[in-house]
Design a protein around this motif. Structure first.
Motif, mmCIF file in Angstrom:
data_model
loop_
_atom_site.group_PDB
_atom_site.id
_atom_site.type_symbol
_atom_site.label_atom_id
_atom_site.label_comp_id
_atom_site.label_asym_id
_atom_site.label_seq_id
_atom_site.Cartn_x
_atom_site.Cartn_y
_atom_site.Cartn_z
ATOM 1 N N MET A 269 -1.148 -5.170 15.035
ATOM 2 C CA MET A 269 -2.500 -4.649 15.231
ATOM 3 C C MET A 269 -2.749 -3.366 14.443
ATOM 4 S SD MET A 269 -3.128 -5.412 19.292
ATOM 5 C CE MET A 269 -1.671 -4.482 19.832
ATOM 6 N N ARG A 270 -1.872 -3.011 13.518
ATOM 7 C CA ARG A 270 -2.110 -1.819 12.712
ATOM 8 C C ARG A 270 -3.435 -1.972 11.965
ATOM 9 N NH1 ARG A 270 3.944 -1.563 10.261
ATOM 10 N NH2 ARG A 270 3.496 -3.798 10.235
ATOM 11 N N GLY A 271 -4.319 -1.002 12.141
ATOM 12 C CA GLY A 271 -5.651 -1.062 11.552
ATOM 13 C C GLY A 271 -6.727 -1.550 12.502
ATOM 14 N N CYS B 169 -10.068 -3.261 20.342
ATOM 15 C CA CYS B 169 -9.854 -4.560 19.708
ATOM 16 C C CYS B 169 -8.449 -5.044 20.092
ATOM 17 C CB CYS B 169 -10.036 -4.462 18.206
ATOM 18 S SG CYS B 169 -11.755 -4.237 17.708
ATOM 19 N N GLY B 170 -7.877 -5.939 19.298
ATOM 20 C CA GLY B 170 -6.565 -6.472 19.654
ATOM 21 C C GLY B 170 -6.669 -7.642 20.607
ATOM 22 N N TRP C 2 3.089 1.273 23.735
ATOM 23 C CA TRP C 2 2.619 2.098 22.637
ATOM 24 C C TRP C 2 1.462 1.389 21.979
ATOM 25 C CZ3 TRP C 2 7.123 -0.665 22.841
ATOM 26 C CH2 TRP C 2 7.343 -1.632 21.863
ATOM 27 N N LEU C 3 0.964 1.935 20.884
ATOM 28 C CA LEU C 3 -0.255 1.429 20.273
ATOM 29 C C LEU C 3 0.019 0.703 18.962
ATOM 30 C CD1 LEU C 3 -2.479 4.551 20.951
ATOM 31 C CD2 LEU C 3 -2.893 2.272 21.876
ATOM 32 N N ARG C 4 -0.437 -0.558 18.879
ATOM 33 C CA ARG C 4 -0.680 -1.321 17.661
ATOM 34 C C ARG C 4 0.527 -1.783 16.862
ATOM 35 N NH1 ARG C 4 -4.808 2.524 17.957
ATOM 36 N NH2 ARG C 4 -6.914 1.619 17.913
ATOM 37 N N SER C 5 1.561 -1.002 16.733
ATOM 38 C CA SER C 5 2.583 -1.260 15.720
ATOM 39 C C SER C 5 3.684 -2.200 16.206
ATOM 40 C CB SER C 5 3.229 0.049 15.275
ATOM 41 O OG SER C 5 4.299 -0.209 14.373
ATOM 42 N N PRO C 6 4.066 -3.185 15.389
ATOM 43 C CA PRO C 6 5.212 -4.039 15.707
ATOM 44 C C PRO C 6 6.545 -3.441 15.260
ATOM 45 C CG PRO C 6 4.207 -4.834 13.695
ATOM 46 C CD PRO C 6 3.377 -3.639 14.148
ATOM 47 N N ARG D 36 4.285 11.126 14.231
ATOM 48 C CA ARG D 36 3.662 10.296 13.191
ATOM 49 C C ARG D 36 2.233 10.778 12.936
ATOM 50 N NH1 ARG D 36 7.865 8.902 10.444
ATOM 51 N NH2 ARG D 36 9.363 7.613 11.600
ATOM 52 N N GLN D 37 1.318 9.861 12.750
ATOM 53 C CA GLN D 37 -0.032 10.221 12.344
ATOM 54 C C GLN D 37 -0.812 10.847 13.505
ATOM 55 O OE1 GLN D 37 -1.232 6.387 10.849
ATOM 56 N NE2 GLN D 37 -0.364 6.763 8.821
ATOM 57 N N SER D 38 -2.040 11.210 13.240
ATOM 58 C CA SER D 38 -2.828 12.016 14.166
ATOM 59 C C SER D 38 -3.265 11.237 15.404
ATOM 60 C CB SER D 38 -4.068 12.529 13.437
ATOM 61 O OG SER D 38 -4.864 11.424 13.012
ATOM 62 N N PRO D 39 -3.646 11.945 16.477
ATOM 63 C CA PRO D 39 -4.184 11.266 17.651
ATOM 64 C C PRO D 39 -5.402 10.413 17.277
ATOM 65 C CG PRO D 39 -3.752 13.572 18.149
ATOM 66 C CD PRO D 39 -3.570 13.409 16.677
ATOM 67 N N GLY D 40 -5.320 9.135 17.566
ATOM 68 C CA GLY D 40 -6.428 8.243 17.256
ATOM 69 C C GLY D 40 -6.277 7.458 15.975
ATOM 70 N N THR D 41 -5.181 7.681 15.234
ATOM 71 C CA THR D 41 -4.986 6.839 14.067
ATOM 72 C C THR D 41 -4.932 5.374 14.479
ATOM 73 O OG1 THR D 41 -3.516 6.317 12.205
ATOM 74 C CG2 THR D 41 -2.474 7.065 14.233
#
Length: 555
Positions: free
Chosen positions: A66-68, A73-74, A363-367, A387-392
């Motif tokens: 789900m990256r991006g 969504c998802g 966690w969010l989005r990443s496999p 890693r990247q910013s809050p909300g990436t």
């Protein structure tokens, strides 16, 4: 309440869009996870009252990446069924939410056991979301989903009906013509279809009215699979659209299951909103005075799963066993002849050891979780790589669990030496990129280590960070961070280990972590989380170590 009743919600906190199936004496519910990874939550029960998380099956990149994906969504509305010795899981990975279009590819995976192994996914279609699989009496299988029409601009008109197409198990693809079998009712927003066959009738259950306070469960039937479908005499089987004082609100999106003894139960989503008196700054877990301008309802717990006993009456239609169109209490009768299981009490403290992540956390989005955290790098700790910013929408190192009550206390012990102001880590209360409160440790320009409160207050789509109070200088070594939520109020605090708690900053508005805040219900679909996070927007991956995490609800 006696052991003869089930208490709702059976899956508290963010657990929407339930799909239920029975295999022998075992019941399973699959719920949506949206952008949270791994995808789909599956809970198990033997008494329909007490449920345990047993699987999150979409845990590999070949099943879900789900990256991006934008917020909310998802994974939408999975469907879990059992046939031919297999569990069949149908799911959507929504790639776009806003605007005229929905990019909504639908997939199928199967497994011999609820814990897997789950097969490589099969792509089905992208014509609309909320797919389900109907196992017909003759052994054929059909995919059913809502149809999206991007040409329409009127309210609900983009929901163009419920379509059906045969699925070939031999060819592993959809075959034959697509049939639009049901256009819905005047409630509109017709989605979430489930088909059942009973006594020579095909029954089609759908959700209508959106996922907010006008939500409803609609039932229709036909002697022919392809229709036409006649609508229930009451049109809806369940709705709280006309019951602002009902104990559960936003009821809709349902599925049914039959016990071995022949009793029927309906699982459905709901919410328990807080009524916010904005004029007086008070809140209570009620829904009164819905017409007052000074009253606003917000649901930090998101859309939860509840269950109701229902019955088939002599006219061949399904009704709530208690009568009416809405539940009048949070209780429903337990099934007959099933031994009541003892509820499992959740431990307050989670500790971290090498091996899998404790099941409460996602966690969010990443496999690729190894890029976000490790339980092996510092044994006895959860190491989170900044890693990247809050909300990436790509790599955010946030490990969090659902808020499941209107009052709770969460705390963690963190060992962290930020390099500069671009690295920060701490305790996060999260809804999405535009709705959060974050108590973070960072480095000030004078070189001191300090606490700062960073918030995003729902100014979608910008998600601008704002800061509350003055920085609090910290001593060297590990510190403990705490969030205490009491209905609408959130207070952060900190201490050195075994010291006294000291409040940080002002009392914050906890209700911004809700569906109704930000872009509002109908666009927000998840729920509030609380957890641990680390960020390093310099790109160096500077890590923070967390020794334990507490989550406690008052008795």
């Amino acid at each position: 309440m006696t052991d003869s009743m089930i208490t709702n919600p059976i899956l508290p906190g963010f657990n929407p869009d339930p799909s239920i199936c029975r295999v022998g004496d075992d019941y399973y519910i699959a719920t949506s996870t949206f952008e949270w990874y791994p995808g789909v939550q599956i809970h198990h029960s033997r008494d329909l009252a007490n449920w345990t998380l047993v699987s999150r099956p979409l845990a590999r990149a070949d099943l879900l990446d789900m990256r991006g994906n934008p917020d909310s969504c998802g994974i939408w509305a999975p469907c879990l069924t059992h046939a031919d010795g297999l569990f069949w899981l149908i799911y959507t990975d929504v790639k776009r939410l806003s605007g005229s279009f929905k990019d909504a590819p639908n997939y199928l995976t199967t497994a011999p056991s609820i814990t897997g192994p789950w097969s490589q996914r099969v792509y089905l279609n992208s014509s609309g979301f909320d797919p389900s699989l109907f196992h017909a009496p003759d052994g054929r299988k059909y995919l059913v989903n809502m149809l999206w029409d991007h040409r329409q601009t009127g309210h609900g008109d983009q929901f163009a009906g419920i379509v059906l197409q045969e699925y070939s198990t031999a060819e592993k693809k959809l075959v034959g013509p697509v049939h639009n079998i049901f256009k819905g009712t005047d409630r509109k927003l017709t989605e979430a279809p489930h088909l059942y066959f009973r006594d020579g009738w095909y029954y089609l259950m759908t959700a209508e009215g959106g996922t907010g306070y006008d939500h409803a469960v609609t039932l229709a039937r036909s002697r022919d699979l392809l229709g036409p479908y006649e609508v229930h005499p009451n049109k809806h089987v369940l709705t709280t659209a006309f019951a602002p004082d009902a104990p559960l609100q936003r009821c809709g999106h349902a599925d049914i299951v039959e016990t071995a003894a022949g009793e029927t139960y309906m699982v459905h989503l709901c919410s328990r909103p807080i009524t916010v008196d904005s004029a007086a700054g008070r809140a209570e877990a009620r829904r009164d005075l819905p017409g007052s301008n000074a009253i606003e309802r917000r649901s930090p717990l998101g859309r939860e799963t509840a269950i109701q006993k229902v019955e088939w009456r002599d006219d061949g239609w399904l009704y709530l066993s208690e009568g009416g169109l809405h539940p009048t209490s949070i209780h429903t009768p337990r099934p007959q002849g099933i031994m009541t299981a003892a509820p499992v009490q959740e431990a307050v403290r989670t500790t971290f050891a090498p091996g899998p992540l404790p099941p409460a956390f996602q966690w969010l989005r990443s496999p690729e979780p190894e890029r976000l955290f490790s339980l092996d790098a510092n044994p006895g700790h959860l190491r989170i790589y900044g890693r990247q910013s809050p909300g990436t929408m790509f790599e955010q190192a946030l490990l969090a669990r659902r808020q499941t009550a209107h009052r709770y206390r969460a705390a963690t012990r963190i060992d962290y030496e930020p390099r500069d102001f671009q690295s920060f880590a701490g305790l996060m209360c999260w809804y999405n990129q535009c709705q959060y409160h974050f108590l973070s440790i960072t480095r000030e320009d004078d070189g001191s280590r300090a606490l700062r409160i960073m918030s995003a207050l729902g100014d979608f789509p910008f998600g601008k960070a704002v800061f509350s109070g003055e920085p609090v200088r910290l001593p060297e070594g590990p510190v403990e961070l705490q969030a205490t939520v009491d209905m609408t109020d959130l207070q952060f605090s900190w201490r050195v280990p075994d010291g006294d708690w000291q409040a940080v900053g002002p009392v914050l508005d906890a209700t911004i972590l809700s569906d109704e805040a930000g872009v509002g219900e109908g666009n927000n679909f998840t729920g509030a989380f609380v957890g641990m996070a680390a960020y390093d927007i310099s790109g160096q991956g500077h890590a923070a170590d967390f020794e334990w995490f507490d989550y406690e609800m008052p008795g």
